[in-house]
Design an enzyme around this catalytic site. Structure first.
Site, PDB file in Angstrom:
ATOM      1  N   ASP A  15      58.241  21.512 -28.279  1.00  0.00           N
ATOM      2  CA  ASP A  15      58.522  22.926 -28.498  1.00  0.00           C
ATOM      3  C   ASP A  15      60.033  23.144 -28.556  1.00  0.00           C
ATOM      4  O   ASP A  15      60.764  22.729 -27.661  1.00  0.00           O
ATOM      5  CB  ASP A  15      57.911  23.735 -27.343  1.00  0.00           C
ATOM      6  CG  ASP A  15      57.952  25.224 -27.603  1.00  0.00           C
ATOM      7  OD1 ASP A  15      56.908  25.776 -27.974  1.00  0.00           O
ATOM      8  OD2 ASP A  15      59.027  25.831 -27.437  1.00  0.00           O
ATOM      9  N   ASP A 110      57.699  26.673 -34.307  1.00  0.00           N
ATOM     10  CA  ASP A 110      58.594  25.864 -33.460  1.00  0.00           C
ATOM     11  C   ASP A 110      57.822  24.996 -32.466  1.00  0.00           C
ATOM     12  O   ASP A 110      58.350  24.625 -31.425  1.00  0.00           O
ATOM     13  CB  ASP A 110      59.581  26.761 -32.716  1.00  0.00           C
ATOM     14  CG  ASP A 110      58.939  27.557 -31.604  1.00  0.00           C
ATOM     15  OD1 ASP A 110      57.724  27.807 -31.688  1.00  0.00           O
ATOM     16  OD2 ASP A 110      59.636  27.906 -30.647  1.00  0.00           O
ATOM     17  N   GLU A 111      56.586  24.665 -32.811  1.00  0.00           N
ATOM     18  CA  GLU A 111      55.738  23.964 -31.848  1.00  0.00           C
ATOM     19  C   GLU A 111      54.875  22.923 -32.570  1.00  0.00           C
ATOM     20  O   GLU A 111      54.258  23.236 -33.579  1.00  0.00           O
ATOM     21  CB  GLU A 111      54.832  25.021 -31.212  1.00  0.00           C
ATOM     22  CG  GLU A 111      54.331  24.711 -29.867  1.00  0.00           C
ATOM     23  CD  GLU A 111      53.302  25.765 -29.453  1.00  0.00           C
ATOM     24  OE1 GLU A 111      52.416  25.411 -28.694  1.00  0.00           O
ATOM     25  OE2 GLU A 111      53.386  26.917 -29.933  1.00  0.00           O
TER      26      GLU A 111
END
Ligand SMILES: [Mg+2]
Length: 410
Positions: A15, A110-111
């Site tokens: 993350d 974003d993960e």
């Protein structure tokens, strides 16, 4: 690596830290060390899309109204989100990860989940390898991140979240339940506000207290969610890492039954094609910045030309671009056999959650409405007035099918 669709036996969750702010800081280093709120100006309607650690210290968090964030920290820097940049950086992270591991799932902008089952021989010792991977991304893109590694996705994600405060974590196989036990129930994926309240009311603030009790208690209370809650509390999760495939291009073509010379007919075709491509982009969650028009003359001579624009998935922008390209492309006074629009340089569109430009908001609502009507009543249920006009016109050779028209959107 496990087979496609199978649950992993070893999984990495990764993350990016305060992703939007980190990207903003790359573009403007003067933001370093300052409280930063991404979302818009404080006096706009709208919510915080992301904020820096410095802003969090004032109690600001994602999804909080901007006005409230301003009241908590008036000296914070408030920025409009720049999703084009965020999506580009997100794609660059995906590319670096894809180079390193065979199965990658992109869970959000974003993960990421990486299935690293049985990768020991290729990657080497897990701790060294994951450390190297993290630092190669941080070195290459200057973006900070946190990761967690565990037997499954659930525990790996919790490990990342715990690691945000304590540093990257790896949970040994078999150590899932003891790892989870001391943590607050809130940290378990799937525990929302309501369930958290109920669990606290039952005197169960820690994950370990759920794991100790019988599953029956939780299925009685929460139904099937109770079953997964109980499994999760013991670190059990079978969900597979779903491979992510990058879509490269998206387009549509129309071949005329009889070759055409009438510019209005071609215009109608472009409107129809722009609608189809726009809808496909929106359905798949993409934006494009590169539009190519293909033109095939009756003698099979084919010409193509490409232009760039700002990222979009709006029919009217695609149409306008296609028309512009076509005007410079159509140079022979010869009948046309085929027209096509294709789009490339696609990025994922994370913008729907964060609409700030009024103009965009208006169009977004419009297209969402049109897409819904087309889903329910068929893809030809709604089209531009001029497409319909051409269909019902003397030649009747326009793209087939529309039943009724909405007013033109230009
Ligand atoms: Mg993040």
């Amino acid at each position: 690596m496990s087979e496609a669709g199978a649950s992993p036996t070893r999984c990495m969750h990764l993350d990016m830290d305060t992703f939007f702010v980190s990207v903003e800081r790359l573009m403007d280093p003067s933001l370093n060390g300052r409280p930063v709120v991404v979302g818009g100006t404080p006096f706009q309607r709208g919510v915080v899309a992301g904020c820096s650690r410095e802003a969090r210290r004032y109690g600001i968090h994602s999804a909080m109204p901007l006005r409230q964030a301003y009241e908590l920290c008036p000296q914070a820097v408030f920025l409009h989100p720049n999703f084009t940049h965020y999506a580009e950086y997100s794609d660059r992270v995906s590319e670096l990860l894809e180079d390193s591991v065979p199965v990658l799932e992109k869970a959000s902008i974003d993960e990421f989940y990486l299935d690293i089952s049985g990768c020991g021989r290729i990657l080497g010792e897990e701790g060294n390898w994951s450390h190297r991977l993290k630092h190669s991304i941080m070195g290459e893109l200057q973006l900070p991140l946190t990761y967690g590694i565990a037997r499954n996705k659930l525990v790996a994600k919790v490990a990342t979240n715990v690691g945000k405060r304590h540093g990257d974590m790896r949970v040994a196989d078999g150590g899932e339940a003891p790892f989870l036990a001391p943590h607050h129930v809130r940290i378990l994926p799937g525990v929302g506000e309501v369930m958290e309240r109920d669990l606290l009311a039952m005197g169960m603030p820690r994950i370990g207290s759920i794991a100790r009790l019988s599953i029956q208690l939780f299925t009685n209370m929460f139904g099937k969610h109770g079953r997964s809650l109980h499994e999760h509390s013991r670190g059990i999760d079978h969900s597979p890492v779903l491979p992510y495939r990058r879509q490269k291009t998206l387009g549509a073509e129309h071949t005329y039954m009889e070759d055409v010379l009438d510019p209005r007919e071609m215009e109608a075709t472009f409107k129809y094609l722009a609608q189809r491509v726009g809808r496909d982009l929106r359905e798949r969650g993409f934006l494009t910045r590169t539009i190519t028009v293909k033109l095939r003359y009756a003698d099979f001579v084919t010409a193509t030309k490409t232009l760039h624009c700002d990222y979009t998935n709006a029919d009217h922008v695609l149409y306008r671009m296609a028309e512009r390209i076509f005007r410079s492309l159509y140079t022979r006074r010869v009948r046309v056999r085929l027209l096509g629009i294709s789009t490339s340089n696609l990025i994922e569109d994370y913008g729907q959650m964060f609409l700030f430009e009024e103009e965009e908001e208006k169009y977004d609502g419009l297209y969402a409405g049109l897409d819904e009507i087309r889903r329910r009543f068929g893809k030809h249920a709604i089209t531009y007035g001029s497409v319909l006009e051409q269909r019902n016109g003397p030649s009747g050779r326009g793209p087939s099918g529309p039943q009724y028209a909405v007013s033109s959107m230009q």
